[in-house]
Every structure is written in C-alpha cells, then in structure tokens.
Design an enzyme around this catalytic site. Structure first.
Site, mmCIF file in Angstrom:
data_model
loop_
_atom_site.group_PDB
_atom_site.id
_atom_site.type_symbol
_atom_site.label_atom_id
_atom_site.label_comp_id
_atom_site.label_asym_id
_atom_site.label_seq_id
_atom_site.Cartn_x
_atom_site.Cartn_y
_atom_site.Cartn_z
ATOM 1 N N SER A 8 0.833 -1.203 0.000
ATOM 2 C CA SER A 8 0.000 0.000 0.000
ATOM 3 C C SER A 8 0.868 1.253 0.000
ATOM 4 O O SER A 8 1.613 1.508 0.954
ATOM 5 C CB SER A 8 -0.910 0.012 1.232
ATOM 6 O OG SER A 8 -1.568 1.255 1.344
ATOM 7 N N HIS A 33 -1.281 -1.247 -4.241
ATOM 8 C CA HIS A 33 -2.527 -0.928 -3.553
ATOM 9 C C HIS A 33 -2.610 0.580 -3.292
ATOM 10 O O HIS A 33 -1.682 1.173 -2.735
ATOM 11 C CB HIS A 33 -2.591 -1.685 -2.223
ATOM 12 C CG HIS A 33 -3.938 -1.670 -1.579
ATOM 13 N ND1 HIS A 33 -4.962 -2.504 -1.963
ATOM 14 C CD2 HIS A 33 -4.428 -0.913 -0.564
ATOM 15 C CE1 HIS A 33 -6.023 -2.279 -1.216
ATOM 16 N NE2 HIS A 33 -5.732 -1.310 -0.361
ATOM 17 N N ASP A 35 -4.969 3.476 -1.568
ATOM 18 C CA ASP A 35 -6.065 3.761 -0.638
ATOM 19 C C ASP A 35 -6.596 5.172 -0.848
ATOM 20 O O ASP A 35 -5.904 6.152 -0.561
ATOM 21 C CB ASP A 35 -5.588 3.606 0.803
ATOM 22 C CG ASP A 35 -5.319 2.160 1.170
ATOM 23 O OD1 ASP A 35 -6.251 1.344 1.023
ATOM 24 O OD2 ASP A 35 -4.194 1.839 1.605
ATOM 25 N N MET A 37 -9.220 7.916 0.318
ATOM 26 C CA MET A 37 -10.062 8.266 1.462
ATOM 27 C C MET A 37 -10.608 9.680 1.301
ATOM 28 O O MET A 37 -9.884 10.581 0.884
ATOM 29 C CB MET A 37 -9.255 8.179 2.761
ATOM 30 C CG MET A 37 -8.558 6.864 2.979
ATOM 31 S SD MET A 37 -7.598 6.893 4.511
ATOM 32 C CE MET A 37 -6.705 5.346 4.367
ATOM 33 N N HIS A 66 -8.548 1.007 -3.774
ATOM 34 C CA HIS A 66 -9.512 0.770 -2.698
ATOM 35 C C HIS A 66 -10.199 2.092 -2.360
ATOM 36 O O HIS A 66 -9.585 2.998 -1.794
ATOM 37 C CB HIS A 66 -8.766 0.212 -1.474
ATOM 38 C CG HIS A 66 -9.621 -0.011 -0.278
ATOM 39 N ND1 HIS A 66 -9.094 -0.264 0.969
ATOM 40 C CD2 HIS A 66 -10.976 -0.017 -0.115
ATOM 41 C CE1 HIS A 66 -10.080 -0.419 1.842
ATOM 42 N NE2 HIS A 66 -11.229 -0.260 1.207
ATOM 43 N N MET A 68 -12.385 4.189 -0.201
ATOM 44 C CA MET A 68 -13.010 4.389 1.110
ATOM 45 C C MET A 68 -13.736 5.731 1.064
ATOM 46 O O MET A 68 -13.334 6.710 1.697
ATOM 47 C CB MET A 68 -11.950 4.342 2.213
ATOM 48 C CG MET A 68 -11.451 2.943 2.486
ATOM 49 S SD MET A 68 -10.048 2.884 3.613
ATOM 50 C CE MET A 68 -8.702 2.940 2.426
ATOM 51 N N MET A 137 -11.267 -6.036 5.782
ATOM 52 C CA MET A 137 -10.479 -5.126 6.614
ATOM 53 C C MET A 137 -10.171 -5.815 7.944
ATOM 54 O O MET A 137 -11.080 -6.273 8.646
ATOM 55 C CB MET A 137 -11.233 -3.830 6.865
ATOM 56 C CG MET A 137 -11.412 -2.947 5.646
ATOM 57 S SD MET A 137 -9.852 -2.466 4.837
ATOM 58 C CE MET A 137 -9.008 -1.623 6.191
ATOM 59 N N ASP A 175 -6.480 -6.555 4.486
ATOM 60 C CA ASP A 175 -5.769 -5.284 4.647
ATOM 61 C C ASP A 175 -5.803 -4.844 6.102
ATOM 62 O O ASP A 175 -6.871 -4.674 6.684
ATOM 63 C CB ASP A 175 -6.444 -4.219 3.769
ATOM 64 C CG ASP A 175 -5.716 -2.881 3.785
ATOM 65 O OD1 ASP A 175 -4.686 -2.763 4.478
ATOM 66 O OD2 ASP A 175 -6.173 -1.959 3.091
#
Length: 216
Positions: A8, A33, A35, A37, A66, A68, A137, A175
């Site tokens: 990540s 990966h 992330d 957010m 991913h 979020m 998660m 993760d």
C-alpha cells in the site's frame, strides 16, 4: 494456492513516490494498492484521481484501488481513466451493490467489495460469485499502522467456505496489520492477497520484505 502481495503506497514516502513505485516495479509485488479516502466515509483524507493517474504512468504492476468514499458510483469511470485495474468499493457505502459491481465490470476493471471489521461475511452470499475479489479489513479503515483484529482469521475461513460453496473463483484480500506472523496465518486460513503498508515501507529493505511475505 498462489500468494499475492499488494504493498500500500499510503505508507510510502510521498517526497520520493516515483522511486517508491520503481522499487515496487522491480520487486515481487503483484499489485500496487492505492487507498483513496474522502474524510467522510473514513476519518482521514489521502489522495485521489490525479495521484493515481501519475502513479499509473510509471507503474508496471496492476493498480489495486480501494475506495473508502461515499457514493463511489460517481467516480467509477474516472478511476478507470486514471488507470485502476481493480476497483474495490465498500459494502457499507453502496445502496445498490449489484449495480455498482456491474458498472465496474462494464468499465473493464476487476470488481472487488470490501467489508469493514463489523460487517459479516454472509451478507455477500448472493453476490460473491459475481466478484473478482473480496477485501476484508483487519483494522478499522482510515489509518495505517493499527493493531490486527484477531477475528479476521475466522472471517477469512468463513469467506473461503462461502466462495467454495458458490463454486466461485473470487480472491480473498486482507488489509491491516499484516506482518510475517499474521500474514502466515491469513494465508493458512485461505487468503490469496495480503495488503501491507507500514510493514513494507517501514522496513530497512522493502523489496526483501515483499519477497519474504510471498514465501510465507
């Protein structure tokens, strides 16, 4: 069963992100990966479409993005254009999950659904065979470096049973709090893909750490 590692980049050094991506290109990493957010769905803001577009220019591994975020449907096409190969949305953020999954696939991306620690696996029973991957998660989403939630091993095993029951080819990704100890147990429980952030980028030799994780 093949063991895949998805470092990540949230845990990478953003002052030298290009070099970090080049390191991942040369490493045994299978995915990169990313992330995303929004500060609404999770209590943190990371990076978004422009950064992923830049990463995609030099990445030689599939981008495992991913989301979020709330209302992910609004951005599916934009993340495809930015370079996402796998797009993960949260079960908790999707009102019409089947529609969202189909929209991801229609853009030519692999579709993945994430479950928060409190969300039970059985809720995916009617859609797991439609998914390329499920992300579990093992910490509460929003921040790196959290302690691993032990119940995750049970969830992985339960999800593996569900996938086999539906005769699906769905991958299981985990993760949060991944290290050599938890990673080995997760693979034994039936996981296919480990996301590792702090454990990789905080190590003295990230490429060696990635290699060792694949050998667990």
């Amino acid at each position: 069963m093949e063991k895949l590692i998805a470092p990540s980049i949230l845990a990478s050094d953003f002052t030298r992100l290009g070099k970090e991506i080049e390191m991942l290109n040369q490493s045994d990493a299978d995915y990169i990966h990313c992330d995303v957010m929004d500060g609404v769905f999770v209590p943190n803001i990371s990076f978004g479409i422009p950064v992923i577009g830049q990463v995609n220019q030099i990445a030689q591994k599939p981008l495992d993005v991913h989301l979020m975020i709330v209302d992910p449907d609004r951005y599916i096409s934009a993340f495809k254009k930015a370079g996402a190969d796998i797009l993960t949305v949260h079960y908790e953020a999707c009102t019409h999950l089947h529609r969202t999954v189909q929209a991801i696939k229609n853009e030519g991306m692999r579709a993945s659904v994430c479950l928060n620690p409190h969300t039970p696996v059985h809720l995916l029973e009617d859609i797991v065979h439609e998914l390329d991957m499920v992300l579990l998660m093992s910490v509460n989403p929003g921040f790196g470096g959290q302690k691993f939630i032990e119940h995750t091993y049970h969830k992985v095993a339960e999800l593996r049973q569900l996938i086999e029951k539906r005769n699906a080819d769905t991958l299981i990704e985990v993760d949060g709090g991944v290290n050599y100890e938890t990673g080995k147990k997760l693979f034994e429980a039936g996981a296919n893909v480990l996301v590792a952030g702090s454990f990789v980028f905080g190590s003295d030799n990230p490429a060696e750490t990635i290699h060792n994780l694949k050998k667990l």
